[in-house]
Design a protein around this motif. Structure first.
Motif, PDB file in Angstrom:
ATOM      1  N   MET A   1      -7.890 -23.131  13.156  1.00  0.00           N
ATOM      2  CA  MET A   1      -7.048 -24.324  13.060  1.00  0.00           C
ATOM      3  C   MET A   1      -5.572 -23.920  13.035  1.00  0.00           C
ATOM      4  N   LYS A   2      -4.787 -24.687  13.760  1.00  0.00           N
ATOM      5  CA  LYS A   2      -3.358 -24.403  13.791  1.00  0.00           C
ATOM      6  C   LYS A   2      -2.751 -24.632  12.415  1.00  0.00           C
ATOM      7  N   LYS A   3      -1.529 -24.139  12.230  1.00  0.00           N
ATOM      8  CA  LYS A   3      -0.852 -24.324  10.953  1.00  0.00           C
ATOM      9  C   LYS A   3      -0.683 -25.809  10.699  1.00  0.00           C
ATOM     10  N   ILE A   4      -0.968 -26.201   9.471  1.00  0.00           N
ATOM     11  CA  ILE A   4      -0.907 -27.612   9.098  1.00  0.00           C
ATOM     12  C   ILE A   4       0.354 -27.861   8.280  1.00  0.00           C
ATOM     13  N   ASN A   5       1.205 -28.724   8.789  1.00  0.00           N
ATOM     14  CA  ASN A   5       2.446 -29.067   8.102  1.00  0.00           C
ATOM     15  C   ASN A   5       2.392 -30.426   7.408  1.00  0.00           C
ATOM     16  N   LYS A   6       1.600 -31.333   7.979  1.00  0.00           N
ATOM     17  CA  LYS A   6       1.551 -32.691   7.431  1.00  0.00           C
ATOM     18  C   LYS A   6       0.125 -33.227   7.533  1.00  0.00           C
ATOM     19  N   VAL A   7      -0.388 -33.736   6.420  1.00  0.00           N
ATOM     20  CA  VAL A   7      -1.760 -34.242   6.366  1.00  0.00           C
ATOM     21  C   VAL A   7      -1.753 -35.698   5.898  1.00  0.00           C
ATOM     22  N   ILE A   8      -2.566 -36.521   6.561  1.00  0.00           N
ATOM     23  CA  ILE A   8      -2.813 -37.889   6.118  1.00  0.00           C
ATOM     24  C   ILE A   8      -4.075 -37.876   5.270  1.00  0.00           C
ATOM     25  N   ILE A  99     -10.919 -48.473   7.644  1.00  0.00           N
ATOM     26  CA  ILE A  99      -9.926 -47.600   7.006  1.00  0.00           C
ATOM     27  C   ILE A  99      -9.671 -46.374   7.877  1.00  0.00           C
ATOM     28  N   GLY A 100     -10.737 -45.819   8.439  1.00  0.00           N
ATOM     29  CA  GLY A 100     -10.584 -44.657   9.310  1.00  0.00           C
ATOM     30  C   GLY A 100      -9.705 -44.960  10.510  1.00  0.00           C
ATOM     31  N   LYS A 101      -9.885 -46.113  11.103  1.00  0.00           N
ATOM     32  CA  LYS A 101      -9.064 -46.507  12.256  1.00  0.00           C
ATOM     33  C   LYS A 101      -7.593 -46.610  11.869  1.00  0.00           C
ATOM     34  N   ARG A 102      -7.320 -47.206  10.721  1.00  0.00           N
ATOM     35  CA  ARG A 102      -5.921 -47.352  10.293  1.00  0.00           C
ATOM     36  C   ARG A 102      -5.308 -45.994   9.958  1.00  0.00           C
ATOM     37  N   MET A 103      -6.093 -45.072   9.412  1.00  0.00           N
ATOM     38  CA  MET A 103      -5.588 -43.732   9.127  1.00  0.00           C
ATOM     39  C   MET A 103      -5.138 -43.030  10.401  1.00  0.00           C
ATOM     40  N   VAL A 104      -5.915 -43.196  11.467  1.00  0.00           N
ATOM     41  CA  VAL A 104      -5.547 -42.580  12.745  1.00  0.00           C
ATOM     42  C   VAL A 104      -4.231 -43.162  13.251  1.00  0.00           C
ATOM     43  N   GLU A 105      -4.076 -44.465  13.146  1.00  0.00           N
ATOM     44  CA  GLU A 105      -2.842 -45.112  13.600  1.00  0.00           C
ATOM     45  C   GLU A 105      -1.627 -44.573  12.852  1.00  0.00           C
ATOM     46  N   LYS A 108      -0.875 -40.841  13.826  1.00  0.00           N
ATOM     47  CA  LYS A 108      -0.152 -40.739  15.096  1.00  0.00           C
ATOM     48  C   LYS A 108       1.311 -41.118  14.919  1.00  0.00           C
ATOM     49  N   ALA A 109       1.563 -42.171  14.138  1.00  0.00           N
ATOM     50  CA  ALA A 109       2.938 -42.619  13.918  1.00  0.00           C
ATOM     51  C   ALA A 109       3.737 -41.578  13.140  1.00  0.00           C
ATOM     52  N   GLU A 110       3.077 -40.869  12.227  1.00  0.00           N
ATOM     53  CA  GLU A 110       3.753 -39.882  11.378  1.00  0.00           C
ATOM     54  C   GLU A 110       3.793 -38.491  12.013  1.00  0.00           C
ATOM     55  N   GLY A 111       3.091 -38.301  13.120  1.00  0.00           N
ATOM     56  CA  GLY A 111       3.030 -36.973  13.722  1.00  0.00           C
ATOM     57  C   GLY A 111       2.280 -35.983  12.862  1.00  0.00           C
ATOM     58  N   ALA A 112       1.212 -36.435  12.216  1.00  0.00           N
ATOM     59  CA  ALA A 112       0.445 -35.579  11.314  1.00  0.00           C
ATOM     60  C   ALA A 112      -0.387 -34.565  12.084  1.00  0.00           C
ATOM     61  N   ASP A 113      -0.683 -33.442  11.430  1.00  0.00           N
ATOM     62  CA  ASP A 113      -1.471 -32.371  12.029  1.00  0.00           C
ATOM     63  C   ASP A 113      -2.957 -32.501  11.727  1.00  0.00           C
ATOM     64  N   ALA A 114      -3.287 -33.277  10.688  1.00  0.00           N
ATOM     65  CA  ALA A 114      -4.690 -33.389  10.298  1.00  0.00           C
ATOM     66  C   ALA A 114      -4.886 -34.630   9.434  1.00  0.00           C
ATOM     67  N   ILE A 115      -6.139 -35.038   9.324  1.00  0.00           N
ATOM     68  CA  ILE A 115      -6.532 -36.141   8.436  1.00  0.00           C
ATOM     69  C   ILE A 115      -7.534 -35.590   7.444  1.00  0.00           C
ATOM     70  N   CYS A 116      -7.398 -35.996   6.187  1.00  0.00           N
ATOM     71  CA  CYS A 116      -8.254 -35.492   5.120  1.00  0.00           C
ATOM     72  C   CYS A 116      -8.949 -36.651   4.403  1.00  0.00           C
ATOM     73  N   HIS A 117     -10.194 -36.429   3.996  1.00  0.00           N
ATOM     74  CA  HIS A 117     -10.917 -37.404   3.175  1.00  0.00           C
ATOM     75  C   HIS A 117     -11.572 -36.675   2.012  1.00  0.00           C
ATOM     76  N   GLY A 118     -11.922 -37.428   0.986  1.00  0.00           N
ATOM     77  CA  GLY A 118     -12.500 -36.832  -0.215  1.00  0.00           C
ATOM     78  C   GLY A 118     -13.995 -37.012  -0.342  1.00  0.00           C
ATOM     79  N   CYS A 119     -14.681 -37.278   0.759  1.00  0.00           N
ATOM     80  CA  CYS A 119     -16.126 -37.504   0.716  1.00  0.00           C
ATOM     81  C   CYS A 119     -16.879 -36.194   0.493  1.00  0.00           C
ATOM     82  N   THR A 120     -17.979 -36.292  -0.225  1.00  0.00           N
ATOM     83  CA  THR A 120     -18.785 -35.100  -0.460  1.00  0.00           C
ATOM     84  C   THR A 120     -19.620 -34.775   0.769  1.00  0.00           C
ATOM     85  N   GLY A 121     -20.105 -33.542   0.814  1.00  0.00           N
ATOM     86  CA  GLY A 121     -20.949 -33.108   1.919  1.00  0.00           C
ATOM     87  C   GLY A 121     -22.362 -33.643   1.835  1.00  0.00           C
ATOM     88  N   LYS A 122     -22.666 -34.380   0.761  1.00  0.00           N
ATOM     89  CA  LYS A 122     -24.002 -34.952   0.603  1.00  0.00           C
ATOM     90  C   LYS A 122     -24.056 -36.423   0.990  1.00  0.00           C
TER      91      LYS A 122
END
Length: 407
Positions: A1-8, A99-105, A108-122
């Motif tokens: 993964m490229k260097k991450i400067n900004k995360v949503i 919510i996921g759709k709005r996060m993407v919007e 893109k507007a913020e020029g973020a490098d990645a999106i993060c969520h707090g969901c468990t792997g289960k």
């Protein structure tokens, strides 16, 4: 993964996302922008802006998605009659894609490098969020801390928060995992992880009264529908958000819509939870009653098969798929005549139909009456039965002939 400067970050202010801001900054040295999807969680929104900034976020978006949530996600699902495994009214399931759709919007507007969520792997929510992200930003990197950090439990998370003075509203004794929105409130964890335990409803319930505490007198309400959508309560027209809020109050007062369920998660395991959906349970019941009056037999029966598939699609996070769109188009066509009024009697957790009317009613007293009529010749039924039962007659004769030959 490229260097991450900004995360949503999908932010709720709950235990998981409260510590993730700090964890992201420690792990990636990045800027964190919190995004809250307001889908009607009300009190849970209080103080989130201050909390997010205090926890290290550079900015927070609190997006009011309630109208879109109701009209584009909730109402179409009710119209489909979609209920997962006969019990779950999909409260968390259809909120996550929005919510996921709005996060993407925003990403893109913020020029973020990645999106993060707090969901468990289960859980199921990791799938719902990530499929929504893939639908609108297929190349966007996704960070899921639960799949990569060293924390193994909610107890570990609480300790992590306490070490860093991150404010949280729970402790080890009140550590239920909850999700709340306009539509429902879910409870998982602690004693509920053991199916043999009866839920302590007096301690758990927040939207609804217990059966014992509900009034000893029934409440009557009348719901008005136009083309499958509820538009009024007791003759008072209101928007979808206000209508659900009002039904939550009425239903909660009468102990409507509390479900204790062991469900099959998408990831393969079973989980046990308690769901409170007072207003939604009323809406599903009234809508089905009205469909009984307005839909022809073949459409109604075929729609029941559609409902099962639609529920699986929503539960599995496949909202943004051609199949969901196609099924919804079918459902929408069936709703053209689902207009009328349904009267309901609410009493200690029960919903009883108390009468319904529709200008598109297919019920004909003229044909259905047990009294004398001039439109139905009962002798006609003999020929119908002879033709309908012809395959049985042919098989019976074949079986008899086969037995004779065997002798």
């Amino acid at each position: 993964m490229k260097k991450i400067n900004k995360v949503i970050l999908a932010y709720s202010g709950g235990l998981d996302t409260s510590i993730i801001i700090s964890w992201l900054k420690e792990t990636y040295g990045c800027e964190v922008i919190a995004v809250v999807g307001n889908v009607g969680q009300k009190a849970e929104l209080e103080g989130l802006e201050e909390k997010a900034i205090t926890s290290g976020a550079s900015k927070i978006y609190i997006e009011d998605l309630t109208e879109e949530f109701v009209y584009d996600y909730v109402f179409p699902t009710i119209q489909a009659g979609a209920v997962y495994e006969g019990k779950y009214l999909l409260g968390t399931s259809f909120a996550r894609p929005l919510i996921g759709k709005r996060m993407v919007e925003i990403a893109k507007a913020e020029g973020a490098d990645a999106i993060c969520h707090g969901c468990t792997g289960k859980g199921n929510d990791q799938v719902r969020f990530e499929l929504a992200i893939k639908a609108f930003a297929p190349e966007m990197p996704i960070i899921a801390p639960w799949r990569i950090w060293d924390l193994k439990s909610r107890e570990d998370e609480i300790a992590y928060a306490e070490e860093r003075n991150i404010p949280i509203k729970i402790n080890k004794d009140t550590n239920y995992s909850k999700d709340m929105n306009l539509w429902h409130l879910s409870h998982e964890g602690l004693d509920l992880e053991f199916p043999e335990n009866e839920p302590d409803y007096a301690k758990i319930l927040e939207l609804s009264k217990t059966l014992e505490a509900a009034p000893d007198k029934a409440t009557y309400i009348t719901l008005s529908y136009e083309k499958g959508n509820p538009v009024a309560i007791n003759g008072v027209k209101m928007g979808g958000v206000e209508l659900i809020e009002e039904l939550n109050k009425i239903g909660g007062e009468n102990a409507i819509g509390t479900t204790d369920m062991v469900e099959n998660r998408l990831v393969g395991m079973k989980s046990r939870g308690v769901y409170e959906t007072p207003g939604g349970t009323i809406l599903y019941s009234a809508h089905k009653d009205l469909e009984e009056l307005c839909l022809d037999k073949e459409t109604a029966h075929y729609k029941e098969m559609i409902a099962l598939k639609f529920a699986d699609i929503v539960y599995n996070g496949l909202w943004y798929t051609p199949l969901r769109e196609a099924l919804q188009a079918f459902v929408k066509t069936t709703q053209e005549t689902v207009t009328g009024e349904v009267k309901l009697k609410l009493y200690k957790g029960n919903i009883v139909n108390a009468g319904m009317t529709s200008p598109y009613s297919l019920y004909s007293e003229e044909y259905a009456t047990f009294g004398e009529d001039a439109v139905y010749d009962q002798k006609d039924s003999a020929g119908f039965i002879n033709l309908f039962g012809l395959p049985l007659v042919v098989k019976a004769k074949m079986d008899a002939a086969t037995k004779r030959e065997a002798k």
